[in-house]
Design a protein around this motif. Structure first.
Motif: not given
Length: 323
Positions: A217, A278, A280, A274-275
């Motif tokens: 990210f 969640k 991150d 991944y997003k």
């Protein structure tokens, strides 16, 4: 107590005391190239700051700081070879610029010179510090082997706790030991040495989770690293292992399928998953968790608070690299 930037400047002014031969030109030229690359010199400065936390900085602390920095760069040179990395601090890695064989030898020379620096310190604590340094060196090599072994194992056989052990060995012990050795030179008592070690180790864990986070990210113009390089290499990072822990059976299948894709498609697909999971947000929480543990260890050191403020500032500066 001086700020990080002030101690950084004092460290930079004396690094010329590390003298390498001129010949063979390719070997020592490659070392000069690597050592002159941009870097915050966090580990040697942490050593000096830990010394100054208890006493005025002793000349021996600079020798140990040099040893820490040389060892760190040795590990980076060899790590880049094993990981087939193409960029380090925004520049071509040493093995790409000078060749793999020269890079291996350059790493070896850096390690040898690290111990030459240790041999310059006062005999009253030389044996203790060299022993701690050698233990640290072994842990880092063990952590690197764990990392290599992880790449051969199926994702389902690994746990996030396995990852924590690996990064503690591979990354965090260097920060912890650098801080502890600085404290020894500052004549800290054993409990203070343990507390400052814990501070460094937990900042190291937070730092490594953040490094994994930034790989997916981060901004390449800030990090100097290719976005998604860990994903392309199928590295078992904190984000990937946590994603598998959080994923339902269908999402696990999607993740495994995404890891078989090629190039940018793999990067974009994995980051998207991944997003969705969640991960991150989880990483941000984990970074905060280990940072708080580190600060609690710092709080336990029985010296005036104002002396500890600069170390807290250093820790905070390490963990806001996203922008």
């Amino acid at each position: 107590m001086r700020s990080f930037s002030e101690i950084f400047e004092s460290y930079q002014t004396q690094t010329d005391s590390i003298i390498f031969p001129v010949q063979p030109e390719n070997l020592y030229g490659s070392i000069t190239y690597f050592l002159r690359s941009p870097g915050k010199k966090i580990r040697p400065v942490l050593c000096l700051m830990s010394n100054e936390l208890f006493k005025e900085v002793h000349a021996d602390a600079y020798h140990v700081a040099n040893a820490v920095e040389l060892f760190h760069n040795f590990s980076l040179v060899h790590d880049d070879i094993m990981d087939h990395s193409v960029l380090r601090r925004g520049r071509p890695t040493l093995h790409l610029k000078y060749g793999e064989n020269t890079a291996i030898l350059a790493g070896d020379i850096l390690l040898i010179h690290a111990y030459m620096q240790l041999n310059k310190i006062n005999i009253s604590y030389r044996e203790q510090i060299t022993h701690l340094f050698s233990e640290m060196a072994c842990r880092i090599c063990e952590g690197q082997q764990m990392d290599i072994d992880f790449e051969k194992r199926e994702i389902e056989t690994l746990k996030y706790t396995d990852y924590l052990r690996m990064i503690t060995f591979k990354t965090s012990v260097l920060l912890g030991t650098a801080a502890q050795i600085g404290a020894i030179i500052g004549l800290a008592n054993p409990q203070q040495q343990n507390n400052i070690y814990d501070f460094g180790e937990n900042i190291g864990i937070a730092f490594q989770i953040q490094d994994d986070f930034l790989d997916a990210f981060g901004d390449v113009s800030i990090t100097g690293k290719q976005v998604g390089s860990d994903i392309l290499e199928n590295k078992k990072t904190a984000l990937l292992l946590k994603a598998f822990e959080l994923a339902d059976p269908l999402q696990k299948m999607e993740l495994k399928a995404a890891m078989l894709l090629i190039g940018e498609e793999r990067i974009h697909t994995v980051i998207g998953l991944y997003k969705n999971l969640k991960v991150d947000e989880w990483a941000s929480t984990a970074i905060l968790h280990y940072t708080e543990i580190a600060f609690k260890s710092l709080d336990l050191i029985d010296i005036p608070v104002y002396k500890k403020e600069k170390l807290a500032e250093l820790a905070n500066s390490l963990l806001v690299r996203q922008s």
